[in-house]
Design a protein around this motif. Structure first.
Motif, PDB file in Angstrom:
ATOM      1  N   THR A 185     -13.717 -35.520  31.350  1.00  0.00           N
ATOM      2  CA  THR A 185     -13.796 -36.930  31.008  1.00  0.00           C
ATOM      3  C   THR A 185     -12.738 -37.711  31.768  1.00  0.00           C
ATOM      4  O   THR A 185     -11.713 -37.166  32.177  1.00  0.00           O
ATOM      5  CB  THR A 185     -13.581 -37.151  29.505  1.00  0.00           C
ATOM      6  OG1 THR A 185     -12.294 -36.646  29.149  1.00  0.00           O
ATOM      7  CG2 THR A 185     -14.633 -36.446  28.686  1.00  0.00           C
ATOM      8  N   VAL A 186     -12.966 -38.985  31.929  1.00  0.00           N
ATOM      9  CA  VAL A 186     -12.005 -39.871  32.568  1.00  0.00           C
ATOM     10  C   VAL A 186     -11.137 -40.472  31.474  1.00  0.00           C
ATOM     11  O   VAL A 186     -11.645 -41.013  30.495  1.00  0.00           O
ATOM     12  CB  VAL A 186     -12.725 -40.988  33.353  1.00  0.00           C
ATOM     13  CG1 VAL A 186     -11.726 -41.945  33.963  1.00  0.00           C
ATOM     14  CG2 VAL A 186     -13.602 -40.381  34.418  1.00  0.00           C
ATOM     15  N   VAL A 187      -9.830 -40.372  31.641  1.00  0.00           N
ATOM     16  CA  VAL A 187      -8.894 -40.875  30.642  1.00  0.00           C
ATOM     17  C   VAL A 187      -8.209 -42.111  31.200  1.00  0.00           C
ATOM     18  O   VAL A 187      -7.661 -42.077  32.303  1.00  0.00           O
ATOM     19  CB  VAL A 187      -7.841 -39.803  30.293  1.00  0.00           C
ATOM     20  CG1 VAL A 187      -6.868 -40.333  29.271  1.00  0.00           C
ATOM     21  CG2 VAL A 187      -8.526 -38.549  29.790  1.00  0.00           C
ATOM     22  N   LYS A 188      -8.254 -43.206  30.449  1.00  0.00           N
ATOM     23  CA  LYS A 188      -7.583 -44.414  30.921  1.00  0.00           C
ATOM     24  C   LYS A 188      -6.083 -44.302  30.651  1.00  0.00           C
ATOM     25  O   LYS A 188      -5.667 -43.736  29.633  1.00  0.00           O
ATOM     26  CB  LYS A 188      -8.157 -45.662  30.266  1.00  0.00           C
ATOM     27  CG  LYS A 188      -7.861 -45.799  28.806  1.00  0.00           C
ATOM     28  CD  LYS A 188      -8.360 -47.126  28.284  1.00  0.00           C
ATOM     29  CE  LYS A 188      -7.875 -47.308  26.851  1.00  0.00           C
ATOM     30  NZ  LYS A 188      -8.108 -48.635  26.365  1.00  0.00           N
ATOM     31  N   PRO A 189      -5.249 -44.823  31.542  1.00  0.00           N
ATOM     32  CA  PRO A 189      -3.802 -44.724  31.342  1.00  0.00           C
ATOM     33  C   PRO A 189      -3.333 -45.652  30.226  1.00  0.00           C
ATOM     34  O   PRO A 189      -3.888 -46.736  30.027  1.00  0.00           O
ATOM     35  CB  PRO A 189      -3.226 -45.152  32.690  1.00  0.00           C
ATOM     36  CG  PRO A 189      -4.270 -46.007  33.292  1.00  0.00           C
ATOM     37  CD  PRO A 189      -5.582 -45.465  32.806  1.00  0.00           C
ATOM     38  N   GLU A 190      -2.318 -45.217  29.498  1.00  0.00           N
ATOM     39  CA  GLU A 190      -1.737 -46.032  28.441  1.00  0.00           C
ATOM     40  C   GLU A 190      -0.785 -47.040  29.074  1.00  0.00           C
ATOM     41  O   GLU A 190       0.180 -46.667  29.730  1.00  0.00           O
ATOM     42  CB  GLU A 190      -0.985 -45.147  27.443  1.00  0.00           C
ATOM     43  CG  GLU A 190      -1.885 -44.209  26.670  1.00  0.00           C
ATOM     44  CD  GLU A 190      -2.844 -44.943  25.750  1.00  0.00           C
ATOM     45  OE1 GLU A 190      -2.478 -46.014  25.231  1.00  0.00           O
ATOM     46  OE2 GLU A 190      -3.958 -44.442  25.564  1.00  0.00           O
ATOM     47  N   ILE A 191      -1.070 -48.317  28.888  1.00  0.00           N
ATOM     48  CA  ILE A 191      -0.250 -49.380  29.464  1.00  0.00           C
ATOM     49  C   ILE A 191       0.391 -50.152  28.324  1.00  0.00           C
ATOM     50  O   ILE A 191      -0.277 -50.528  27.361  1.00  0.00           O
ATOM     51  CB  ILE A 191      -1.100 -50.313  30.345  1.00  0.00           C
ATOM     52  CG1 ILE A 191      -1.692 -49.522  31.504  1.00  0.00           C
ATOM     53  CG2 ILE A 191      -0.270 -51.476  30.858  1.00  0.00           C
ATOM     54  CD1 ILE A 191      -2.630 -50.294  32.373  1.00  0.00           C
ATOM     55  N   ARG A 206       3.187 -48.309  32.679  1.00  0.00           N
ATOM     56  CA  ARG A 206       2.639 -47.134  32.012  1.00  0.00           C
ATOM     57  C   ARG A 206       3.707 -46.520  31.126  1.00  0.00           C
ATOM     58  O   ARG A 206       4.901 -46.582  31.431  1.00  0.00           O
ATOM     59  CB  ARG A 206       2.168 -46.113  33.040  1.00  0.00           C
ATOM     60  CG  ARG A 206       0.960 -46.581  33.815  1.00  0.00           C
ATOM     61  CD  ARG A 206       0.517 -45.565  34.818  1.00  0.00           C
ATOM     62  NE  ARG A 206       0.113 -44.333  34.155  1.00  0.00           N
ATOM     63  CZ  ARG A 206      -0.121 -43.192  34.791  1.00  0.00           C
ATOM     64  NH1 ARG A 206       0.004 -43.128  36.086  1.00  0.00           N
ATOM     65  NH2 ARG A 206      -0.484 -42.122  34.132  1.00  0.00           N
TER      66      ARG A 206
END
Length: 59
Positions: free
Chosen positions: A21-27, A38
């Motif tokens: 799966t593609v994980v979005k970065p925590e911003i 990040r």
């Protein structure tokens, strides 16, 4: 040539791919310099945890 003896079913194929799966970065918003960054990373201006850690970073 290596040829599979049986066709891989949709269920087996999808079970194998559950971890791809593609994980979005925590911003997060950095209050020290008013910039987004990040989590657990140095900001573009060179700040980390409210302290300047990189000299000569972009202003």
């Amino acid at each position: 040539m290596a040829v599979p003896a049986r066709k891989t079913s949709k269920a087996k194929k999808r079970l194998r791919r559950t971890h791809q799966t593609v994980v979005k970065p925590e911003i997060s918003f950095d209050e020290a310099n008013g910039d987004y960054r990040r989590s657990h990373h140095v900001s573009l201006k060179g700040y980390y945890n409210g302290k300047k850690v990189i000299k000569g970073a972009s202003k």
